[in-house]
Design a protein around this motif. Sequence first.
Motif, PDB file in Angstrom:
ATOM      1  N   PHE A   1       0.813  -1.216   0.000  1.00  0.00           N
ATOM      2  CA  PHE A   1       0.000   0.000   0.000  1.00  0.00           C
ATOM      3  C   PHE A   1       0.844   1.262   0.000  1.00  0.00           C
ATOM      4  O   PHE A   1       1.702   1.451   0.866  1.00  0.00           O
ATOM      5  N   SER A   2       0.593   2.118  -0.997  1.00  0.00           N
ATOM      6  CA  SER A   2       1.364   3.364  -1.103  1.00  0.00           C
ATOM      7  C   SER A   2       0.502   4.611  -0.924  1.00  0.00           C
ATOM      8  O   SER A   2       1.024   5.717  -0.881  1.00  0.00           O
ATOM      9  N   GLY A   3      -0.828   4.419  -0.874  1.00  0.00           N
ATOM     10  CA  GLY A   3      -1.708   5.579  -0.786  1.00  0.00           C
ATOM     11  C   GLY A   3      -2.040   6.187  -2.133  1.00  0.00           C
ATOM     12  O   GLY A   3      -2.649   7.249  -2.214  1.00  0.00           O
TER      13      GLY A   3
ATOM     14  N   THR B   1      -4.854   1.998  -3.358  1.00  0.00           N
ATOM     15  CA  THR B   1      -6.041   2.308  -2.559  1.00  0.00           C
ATOM     16  C   THR B   1      -7.245   1.527  -3.082  1.00  0.00           C
ATOM     17  O   THR B   1      -8.037   0.977  -2.304  1.00  0.00           O
ATOM     18  N   THR B   2      -7.371   1.457  -4.394  1.00  0.00           N
ATOM     19  CA  THR B   2      -8.434   0.637  -4.985  1.00  0.00           C
ATOM     20  C   THR B   2      -8.263  -0.817  -4.555  1.00  0.00           C
ATOM     21  O   THR B   2      -9.238  -1.494  -4.192  1.00  0.00           O
ATOM     22  N   CYS B   3      -7.028  -1.298  -4.553  1.00  0.00           N
ATOM     23  CA  CYS B   3      -6.756  -2.677  -4.130  1.00  0.00           C
ATOM     24  C   CYS B   3      -7.064  -2.890  -2.647  1.00  0.00           C
ATOM     25  O   CYS B   3      -7.517  -3.978  -2.255  1.00  0.00           O
ATOM     26  N   LEU B   4      -6.809  -1.873  -1.842  1.00  0.00           N
ATOM     27  CA  LEU B   4      -7.099  -1.999  -0.409  1.00  0.00           C
ATOM     28  C   LEU B   4      -8.583  -2.268  -0.186  1.00  0.00           C
ATOM     29  O   LEU B   4      -8.960  -3.159   0.589  1.00  0.00           O
ATOM     30  N   PHE B   5      -9.425  -1.519  -0.885  1.00  0.00           N
ATOM     31  CA  PHE B   5     -10.866  -1.696  -0.699  1.00  0.00           C
ATOM     32  C   PHE B   5     -11.381  -2.933  -1.435  1.00  0.00           C
ATOM     33  O   PHE B   5     -12.372  -3.532  -0.998  1.00  0.00           O
ATOM     34  N   TRP B   6     -10.711  -3.334  -2.492  1.00  0.00           N
ATOM     35  CA  TRP B   6     -11.019  -4.618  -3.120  1.00  0.00           C
ATOM     36  C   TRP B   6     -10.766  -5.746  -2.123  1.00  0.00           C
ATOM     37  O   TRP B   6     -11.564  -6.675  -1.986  1.00  0.00           O
ATOM     38  N   ALA B   7      -9.632  -5.650  -1.422  1.00  0.00           N
ATOM     39  CA  ALA B   7      -9.290  -6.669  -0.426  1.00  0.00           C
ATOM     40  C   ALA B   7     -10.294  -6.679   0.722  1.00  0.00           C
ATOM     41  O   ALA B   7     -10.679  -7.746   1.215  1.00  0.00           O
TER      42      ALA B   7
ATOM     43  N   THR C   1      -1.378  -6.759  -4.593  1.00  0.00           N
ATOM     44  CA  THR C   1      -0.579  -5.668  -5.145  1.00  0.00           C
ATOM     45  C   THR C   1      -1.290  -5.060  -6.350  1.00  0.00           C
ATOM     46  O   THR C   1      -2.027  -5.742  -7.055  1.00  0.00           O
ATOM     47  N   GLY C   2      -1.066  -3.775  -6.582  1.00  0.00           N
ATOM     48  CA  GLY C   2      -1.795  -3.045  -7.619  1.00  0.00           C
ATOM     49  C   GLY C   2      -1.097  -2.969  -8.951  1.00  0.00           C
ATOM     50  O   GLY C   2      -1.391  -2.067  -9.743  1.00  0.00           O
TER      51      GLY C   2
ATOM     52  N   THR D   1      -3.598  -9.880  -8.020  1.00  0.00           N
ATOM     53  CA  THR D   1      -3.344  -8.673  -8.822  1.00  0.00           C
ATOM     54  C   THR D   1      -4.658  -8.242  -9.484  1.00  0.00           C
ATOM     55  O   THR D   1      -4.836  -8.438 -10.690  1.00  0.00           O
ATOM     56  N   PRO D   2      -5.578  -7.661  -8.712  1.00  0.00           N
ATOM     57  CA  PRO D   2      -6.903  -7.337  -9.260  1.00  0.00           C
ATOM     58  C   PRO D   2      -6.894  -6.322 -10.392  1.00  0.00           C
ATOM     59  O   PRO D   2      -7.879  -6.206 -11.127  1.00  0.00           O
TER      60      PRO D   2
END
Length: 226
Positions: free
Chosen positions: A11-13, A18-24, A123-124, A160-161
């Motif tokens: 996560f880098s912000g 960020t999209t990946c964080l909420f996907w997770a 990871t994004g 890797t979404p």
Amino acid sequence: MKKEEAAMVCFSGGQDSTTCLFWAKKHFSHVEAVCFTYGQKHALEVEVAKKIAADAQVPFHLLDVSLLSQLDSNCSLVNDQIVMDQEKPADTYPNTFVPGRNMVFLTFAAILARSKGIHHLVTGVSEADYSGYPDCRDTFIRSLNVTLNLGMDDQFVIHTPLMNRDKSEVWELSDELGVFDLVRTQTLTCYNGVMADGCGHCPSCRLRKAGLEKYLERKAGKHHND
């Protein structure tokens, strides 16, 4: 995948992570985030990442891998003396490429995750809409996944979404996840360290803006047809 499983997100912000964080958060019952300092010129992204993680109620870890910038200073993201490439050179990678960055990030993320009994890494990276970085390719991710499993005698799964999504589709995913406004106004994607829409002229900002315009145009057309 089972909802009760946990995931560690690199996560880098920025927009993608960020999209990946909420996907997770949608796909796993427990999510943690790991952020890295690697000698990048602007430290603001760490503060941005920390705030987004806190607001999302996600445990946040910060690891220092700044040795990367000592090993190779020929990158405009870690060296103020280098003028950033605005376009990808025809015969090589742009000087925004940090050699080994994703390999190091995912390796350290896996070690941290293993200590917590977490076996899913997110990871994004994307090979659909990027600057030609070799460590964003699906073949690299698959290879590293095997290597991590062999090296730690464990069974990690790297997700890797965004791998096959262009930037407009990343915006679309953030909208589907209900975080479009958050991603648009609270993330830091700009290579020059400017929040939200960014500086407007670095390669990252241009990709982000072009993707946003394409998605909004597609969304407006869909509404019109409906």
